[in-house]
Design an enzyme around this catalytic site. Sequence first.
Site, mmCIF file in Angstrom:
data_model
loop_
_atom_site.group_PDB
_atom_site.id
_atom_site.type_symbol
_atom_site.label_atom_id
_atom_site.label_comp_id
_atom_site.label_asym_id
_atom_site.label_seq_id
_atom_site.Cartn_x
_atom_site.Cartn_y
_atom_site.Cartn_z
ATOM 1 N N HIS A 248 0.971 -1.282 0.088
ATOM 2 C CA HIS A 248 -0.166 0.034 -0.099
ATOM 3 C C HIS A 248 1.030 1.102 0.095
ATOM 4 C CE1 HIS A 248 -3.898 -1.742 0.715
ATOM 5 N NE2 HIS A 248 -3.312 -2.770 1.122
ATOM 6 N N ASP A 311 -0.678 -5.127 5.781
ATOM 7 C CA ASP A 311 -1.543 -6.017 5.082
ATOM 8 C C ASP A 311 -1.308 -5.782 3.496
ATOM 9 O OD1 ASP A 311 -4.113 -3.649 3.997
ATOM 10 O OD2 ASP A 311 -2.115 -2.866 4.963
ATOM 11 N N GLU A 312 -1.634 -7.077 2.958
ATOM 12 C CA GLU A 312 -1.596 -7.175 1.538
ATOM 13 C C GLU A 312 -0.349 -6.804 0.679
ATOM 14 O OE1 GLU A 312 -5.217 -4.793 0.942
ATOM 15 O OE2 GLU A 312 -6.329 -6.429 0.707
ATOM 16 N N ALA A 313 0.829 -7.325 1.384
ATOM 17 C CA ALA A 313 2.059 -7.152 0.933
ATOM 18 C C ALA A 313 2.303 -8.218 -0.131
ATOM 19 C CB ALA A 313 3.156 -7.004 1.622
#
Length: 496
Positions: A248, A311-313
């Site tokens: 992100h 999150d969401e790497a």
Amino acid sequence: MTPPAFEGLVPAPLRAAPAPGVTWTLGPDTRIHTSPGSAEAARIGRYLAELLRPATGFALPVEESDDRSGIALVLDATVGAGDVPGDGDEGYRMEVAAGGVVVRASHAAGLFYGVQSLRQVLPAQIESATRVDAAWVVAGGSLTDKPRYAYRGLSLDIARHFFTPEEVKRFVDDLARYKFNHLHLHLTDDQGWRIAIDGRPKLTGVGASTQVGGGKGGFWTQDDYRVVVAYAADRFVTVVPEIDMPGHTNAALVAYPELGCDGKTYKPYTGTQVGFSSLCVENEQVYAFLDEVVGQIAALTPGPYVHIGGDEAHTLTPARYKAFMARAQKIVEKHGKQVMAWHQLAGAAPVDGAVLEYWNSSAQDASEVAAAAKAGAKVVMAPADHVYLDMAYAGGEKRGVTWAGTVSVKQSYQWEPSTHLKGVPEDAVVGVEAALWGETIRSMDDAEYLVYPRLPGVAEAAWSPRDARDWDAYQPRLANQKARWDLAGVNYARHD
Ligand code: IFG
């Protein structure tokens, strides 16, 4: 007809005992008395007066005195020491008798929460911004109240859709109304970097130039942040800043492409995909950058936490992610703050004292979080299929997203934080947090439409005793809140 004492309260209190036949009336001669010598109690007295003056038109003078007539806000160290041990800093007592209302608490926060309850037991017209001729009658009784969880929050994404400091102060007012005590600000993401960092002008020069859908974006100066932090603190709301990393991070990479691994340049992103960006794990410049950023944010934040996202790497292997999070956690601790992160940190060696924010839907990743919790990590529950308020309501609503399904008012109410994740010890759960992500939000009207009427139910999960939460019994109390929102001009969704 005066409703029975304390019946309409949201969140439901610990214990209420009506005094049949007793009522008290707020009148033109009512005075607000606060504990002599306490500046905090006096400030809360003035806050109460400002809440009650517009609709009543009464003078409501605030004075430091031991007088118990009218409204008395009393700091009393003995509250909570006896019959309800462990009141903590946020418990309070309230007595409504014929001669007046007395709110007693061992700490100022308890007085503040007593004021929120007093506001709710006055007739709904008290929420009017203009004078109303009403009988300001309150049913008599006694109230013993304190929160179930210490962490009661809302996570607000100002990266995907930019909200100004003034707009965020309105969210803080909403949080105070329902006894929340944390505001988690999601300050950075792929689509925008929203907080100025000294020495890194391109973060807000380039990184703040847009938002989802291509709007003009924007950013907060460090003074803006200080103003919101102070405004929140006056309402006993602690700000938790989130600098999302390593994923992100497209906006930071657009501004400083040297934070990538491959020397390429990056373009501003106005879409809504996630997981495609990452800071370069093996690049020492990244950690120098994060040291500057976290150092400045920590210095601006009186609260204990810096949230590092995590999150969401999706572009990183587990080993590279773990290596990055080890470095990032050390930077947070170097600047004297406690690590908070999305629950993906669970499998990447969370440091002692780390708080994991669980967010997936249908209890995915429970085993990883349970293992970390058993090893000492604390958990704030934010399950997307219950408290992600950017999820659309049912019935084909166009606002909101649906990756975790639609979330009705009932679904946002009917869940149990302490047992939601199998294997997580009940005492590892330290709180509850609703989340409002900005991808589909274009205005405060959109935000209020998604937040209300679901937010009060989340407040109840965070504050009220487990056995006080019953969907059928909640309905009339929620209806009582809607009458107030009508008068306060809240743009709530007409969904049940
Ligand atoms: N997941 C992403 C958010 C946001 C959200 C929208 C987390 C921790 C989906 N990460 O929730 O950035 O895009 O519902």
